[in-house]
Design a protein around this motif. Structure first.
Motif, PDB file in Angstrom:
ATOM      1  N   ASN A 182      -9.389  11.520   1.616  1.00  0.00           N
ATOM      2  CA  ASN A 182      -8.644  10.289   1.847  1.00  0.00           C
ATOM      3  C   ASN A 182      -8.700   9.947   3.331  1.00  0.00           C
ATOM      4  OD1 ASN A 182      -6.829   8.172   1.951  1.00  0.00           O
ATOM      5  ND2 ASN A 182      -5.542   9.056   0.350  1.00  0.00           N
ATOM      6  N   ILE A 183      -9.529   8.977   3.675  1.00  0.00           N
ATOM      7  CA  ILE A 183      -9.782   8.648   5.083  1.00  0.00           C
ATOM      8  C   ILE A 183      -8.529   8.122   5.764  1.00  0.00           C
ATOM      9  CG2 ILE A 183     -11.100   7.126   6.608  1.00  0.00           C
ATOM     10  CD1 ILE A 183     -13.327   7.214   4.474  1.00  0.00           C
ATOM     11  N   PHE A 184      -7.783   7.249   5.087  1.00  0.00           N
ATOM     12  CA  PHE A 184      -6.591   6.664   5.700  1.00  0.00           C
ATOM     13  C   PHE A 184      -5.564   7.736   6.036  1.00  0.00           C
ATOM     14  CE2 PHE A 184      -2.270   4.953   5.127  1.00  0.00           C
ATOM     15  CZ  PHE A 184      -2.253   4.099   6.210  1.00  0.00           C
ATOM     16  N   LEU A 185      -5.346   8.645   5.107  1.00  0.00           N
ATOM     17  CA  LEU A 185      -4.346   9.679   5.331  1.00  0.00           C
ATOM     18  C   LEU A 185      -4.786  10.660   6.416  1.00  0.00           C
ATOM     19  CD1 LEU A 185      -3.190  10.318   1.685  1.00  0.00           C
ATOM     20  CD2 LEU A 185      -2.069   8.974   3.446  1.00  0.00           C
ATOM     21  N   ASN A 186      -6.079  10.881   6.571  1.00  0.00           N
ATOM     22  CA  ASN A 186      -6.563  11.736   7.649  1.00  0.00           C
ATOM     23  C   ASN A 186      -6.345  11.082   9.008  1.00  0.00           C
ATOM     24  OD1 ASN A 186      -7.357  13.802   5.959  1.00  0.00           O
ATOM     25  ND2 ASN A 186      -9.423  12.973   5.698  1.00  0.00           N
ATOM     26  N   LEU A 187      -6.367   9.774   9.053  1.00  0.00           N
ATOM     27  CA  LEU A 187      -6.159   9.075  10.322  1.00  0.00           C
ATOM     28  C   LEU A 187      -4.729   9.196  10.818  1.00  0.00           C
ATOM     29  CD1 LEU A 187      -8.170   5.763   9.850  1.00  0.00           C
ATOM     30  CD2 LEU A 187      -8.735   7.683  11.322  1.00  0.00           C
ATOM     31  N   ILE A 188      -3.768   9.241   9.907  1.00  0.00           N
ATOM     32  CA  ILE A 188      -2.366   9.252  10.344  1.00  0.00           C
ATOM     33  C   ILE A 188      -1.781  10.651  10.427  1.00  0.00           C
ATOM     34  CG2 ILE A 188      -1.875   6.902   9.569  1.00  0.00           C
ATOM     35  CD1 ILE A 188      -0.584   8.074   7.094  1.00  0.00           C
ATOM     36  N   GLY A 238       0.815  -1.209   0.000  1.00  0.00           N
ATOM     37  CA  GLY A 238       0.000   0.000   0.000  1.00  0.00           C
ATOM     38  C   GLY A 238       0.850   1.261   0.000  1.00  0.00           C
ATOM     39  N   ILE A 239       1.903   1.260   0.799  1.00  0.00           N
ATOM     40  CA  ILE A 239       2.769   2.437   0.868  1.00  0.00           C
ATOM     41  C   ILE A 239       3.530   2.632  -0.440  1.00  0.00           C
ATOM     42  CG2 ILE A 239       4.847   3.336   1.976  1.00  0.00           C
ATOM     43  CD1 ILE A 239       3.744   2.353   4.613  1.00  0.00           C
ATOM     44  N   ILE A 240       3.987   1.548  -1.055  1.00  0.00           N
ATOM     45  CA  ILE A 240       4.675   1.654  -2.347  1.00  0.00           C
ATOM     46  C   ILE A 240       3.711   2.198  -3.410  1.00  0.00           C
ATOM     47  CG2 ILE A 240       5.770   0.345  -4.215  1.00  0.00           C
ATOM     48  CD1 ILE A 240       7.597   0.750  -1.833  1.00  0.00           C
ATOM     49  N   TYR A 241       2.471   1.706  -3.411  1.00  0.00           N
ATOM     50  CA  TYR A 241       1.461   2.200  -4.347  1.00  0.00           C
ATOM     51  C   TYR A 241       1.211   3.690  -4.110  1.00  0.00           C
ATOM     52  CZ  TYR A 241      -3.107   2.963  -6.456  1.00  0.00           C
ATOM     53  OH  TYR A 241      -4.141   3.464  -7.181  1.00  0.00           O
ATOM     54  N   LEU A 242       1.102   4.073  -2.846  1.00  0.00           N
ATOM     55  CA  LEU A 242       0.874   5.475  -2.508  1.00  0.00           C
ATOM     56  C   LEU A 242       2.058   6.341  -2.916  1.00  0.00           C
ATOM     57  CD1 LEU A 242      -0.968   7.536  -1.064  1.00  0.00           C
ATOM     58  CD2 LEU A 242       0.224   6.945   1.046  1.00  0.00           C
ATOM     59  N   SER A 243       3.260   5.857  -2.685  1.00  0.00           N
ATOM     60  CA  SER A 243       4.443   6.642  -3.047  1.00  0.00           C
ATOM     61  C   SER A 243       4.557   6.822  -4.554  1.00  0.00           C
ATOM     62  CB  SER A 243       5.706   5.997  -2.477  1.00  0.00           C
ATOM     63  OG  SER A 243       5.944   4.754  -3.081  1.00  0.00           O
ATOM     64  N   LEU A 244       4.233   5.791  -5.324  1.00  0.00           N
ATOM     65  CA  LEU A 244       4.260   5.932  -6.785  1.00  0.00           C
ATOM     66  C   LEU A 244       3.173   6.879  -7.268  1.00  0.00           C
ATOM     67  CD1 LEU A 244       5.031   2.281  -7.887  1.00  0.00           C
ATOM     68  CD2 LEU A 244       6.573   4.247  -7.889  1.00  0.00           C
ATOM     69  N   ALA A 266       2.213  16.785   4.206  1.00  0.00           N
ATOM     70  CA  ALA A 266       1.589  17.293   2.976  1.00  0.00           C
ATOM     71  C   ALA A 266       2.211  18.603   2.512  1.00  0.00           C
ATOM     72  CB  ALA A 266       0.096  17.460   3.192  1.00  0.00           C
ATOM     73  N   THR A 267       2.900  19.317   3.394  1.00  0.00           N
ATOM     74  CA  THR A 267       3.531  20.575   2.991  1.00  0.00           C
ATOM     75  C   THR A 267       4.851  20.343   2.251  1.00  0.00           C
ATOM     76  OG1 THR A 267       4.649  20.760   5.129  1.00  0.00           O
ATOM     77  CG2 THR A 267       2.492  21.804   4.926  1.00  0.00           C
ATOM     78  N   LEU A 268       5.373  19.137   2.259  1.00  0.00           N
ATOM     79  CA  LEU A 268       6.626  18.840   1.572  1.00  0.00           C
ATOM     80  C   LEU A 268       6.396  18.691   0.071  1.00  0.00           C
ATOM     81  CD1 LEU A 268       8.016  16.135   4.005  1.00  0.00           C
ATOM     82  CD2 LEU A 268       8.747  18.508   3.870  1.00  0.00           C
ATOM     83  N   SER A 269       7.474  18.726  -0.680  1.00  0.00           N
ATOM     84  CA  SER A 269       7.357  18.500  -2.124  1.00  0.00           C
ATOM     85  C   SER A 269       7.098  17.017  -2.382  1.00  0.00           C
ATOM     86  CB  SER A 269       8.634  18.951  -2.832  1.00  0.00           C
ATOM     87  OG  SER A 269       9.704  18.100  -2.473  1.00  0.00           O
ATOM     88  N   SER A 270       6.626  16.720  -3.595  1.00  0.00           N
ATOM     89  CA  SER A 270       6.280  15.328  -3.910  1.00  0.00           C
ATOM     90  C   SER A 270       7.503  14.417  -3.884  1.00  0.00           C
ATOM     91  CB  SER A 270       5.574  15.248  -5.257  1.00  0.00           C
ATOM     92  OG  SER A 270       6.425  15.699  -6.286  1.00  0.00           O
ATOM     93  N   GLU A 271       8.687  14.944  -4.222  1.00  0.00           N
ATOM     94  CA  GLU A 271       9.903  14.131  -4.183  1.00  0.00           C
ATOM     95  C   GLU A 271      10.273  13.766  -2.747  1.00  0.00           C
ATOM     96  OE1 GLU A 271       9.804  17.061  -5.878  1.00  0.00           O
ATOM     97  OE2 GLU A 271       9.731  16.286  -7.932  1.00  0.00           O
ATOM     98  N   HIS A 272      10.126  14.726  -1.846  1.00  0.00           N
ATOM     99  CA  HIS A 272      10.418  14.445  -0.434  1.00  0.00           C
ATOM    100  C   HIS A 272       9.415  13.461   0.162  1.00  0.00           C
ATOM    101  CE1 HIS A 272      12.721  18.265  -0.779  1.00  0.00           C
ATOM    102  NE2 HIS A 272      13.583  17.560  -0.059  1.00  0.00           N
ATOM    103  N   ILE A 273       8.160  13.615  -0.222  1.00  0.00           N
ATOM    104  CA  ILE A 273       7.130  12.679   0.257  1.00  0.00           C
ATOM    105  C   ILE A 273       7.411  11.282  -0.275  1.00  0.00           C
ATOM    106  CG2 ILE A 273       4.678  12.115   0.160  1.00  0.00           C
ATOM    107  CD1 ILE A 273       4.135  15.134   0.090  1.00  0.00           C
ATOM    108  N   PHE A 274       7.820  11.194  -1.543  1.00  0.00           N
ATOM    109  CA  PHE A 274       8.157   9.899  -2.136  1.00  0.00           C
ATOM    110  C   PHE A 274       9.283   9.227  -1.358  1.00  0.00           C
ATOM    111  CE2 PHE A 274      10.901   7.501  -5.051  1.00  0.00           C
ATOM    112  CZ  PHE A 274      10.019   6.513  -5.437  1.00  0.00           C
ATOM    113  N   VAL A 275      10.337   9.979  -1.060  1.00  0.00           N
ATOM    114  CA  VAL A 275      11.469   9.419  -0.315  1.00  0.00           C
ATOM    115  C   VAL A 275      11.021   9.007   1.085  1.00  0.00           C
ATOM    116  CG1 VAL A 275      13.709   9.962   0.717  1.00  0.00           C
ATOM    117  CG2 VAL A 275      13.221  10.633  -1.631  1.00  0.00           C
ATOM    118  N   PHE A 276      10.201   9.827   1.735  1.00  0.00           N
ATOM    119  CA  PHE A 276       9.692   9.486   3.062  1.00  0.00           C
ATOM    120  C   PHE A 276       8.890   8.190   3.024  1.00  0.00           C
ATOM    121  CE2 PHE A 276       6.106   9.664   6.027  1.00  0.00           C
ATOM    122  CZ  PHE A 276       6.798   9.625   7.225  1.00  0.00           C
ATOM    123  N   LEU A 277       8.019   8.045   2.039  1.00  0.00           N
ATOM    124  CA  LEU A 277       7.196   6.835   1.938  1.00  0.00           C
ATOM    125  C   LEU A 277       8.037   5.601   1.623  1.00  0.00           C
ATOM    126  CD1 LEU A 277       4.078   8.279   0.093  1.00  0.00           C
ATOM    127  CD2 LEU A 277       4.207   7.513   2.468  1.00  0.00           C
TER     128      LEU A 277
END
Length: 114
Positions: free
Chosen positions: A73-79, A53-59, A85-96
C-alpha cells in the motif's frame, strides 16, 4: 448566418452596460480575494475527497478487508503507519474516524474562509 450575428451583437451589447462594467471593475479590483476564495474552495474539495478515502479505509480496516501492515500500500507507506499498524483494528478504526472528523473541521474552516 444573420441570426448568429444578431445574437453575437446582442450578447456583446450586455458587455457595455454600466452594471457589467461595475461588476468587472470590482472583480478586477478584488482579484486577489477571488483567487484566495478559489484556492480555499479547491482545498476544501481536496479535504472532502480525503475524508471519503479515510472513511473507506476505516471501514475496510474494521471489516478486515484492509490491513495497514501490508507493504504494497503505497499511500500508507508514505504516511509512516508503522506505529499505528501495531494497534488493534478497533483502535485503528477509531483513530481513522477521529482523523476524518478533524479533516472535516479543517474543510469547514476552508469553507468559512472562502
Amino acid at each position: 448566418m444573420r441570426s448568429i450575428k444578431k445574437t453575437k451583437n446582442k450578447l456583446l451589447s450586455y458587455l457595455n452596460t454600466p452594471a457589467y462594467k461595475l461588476i468587472l471593475s470590482t472583480a478586477n479590483h478584488h482579484r486577489k480575494l477571488i483567487a484566495l476564495s478559489f484556492n480555499f474552495n479547491f482545498l476544501s474539495s481536496l479535504l472532502e475527497t480525503g475524508t471519503f478515502g479515510i472513511i473507506y479505509l476505516s471501514l475496510g480496516v474494521l471489516s478486515g478487508d484492509v490491513s495497514l501492515a501490508s507493504q504494497d500500500n503505497i499511500f500508507l507507506n508514505l504516511i509512516q503507519v508503522n506505529k499505528i499498524a501495531t494497534l488493534s483494528s478497533e483502535h485503528i478504526f477509531v483513530f481513522l474516524v477521529v482523523s476524518a472528523v478533524v479533516i472535516q473541521f479543517l474543510r469547514s474552516l476552508c469553507s468559512y474562509f472562502s
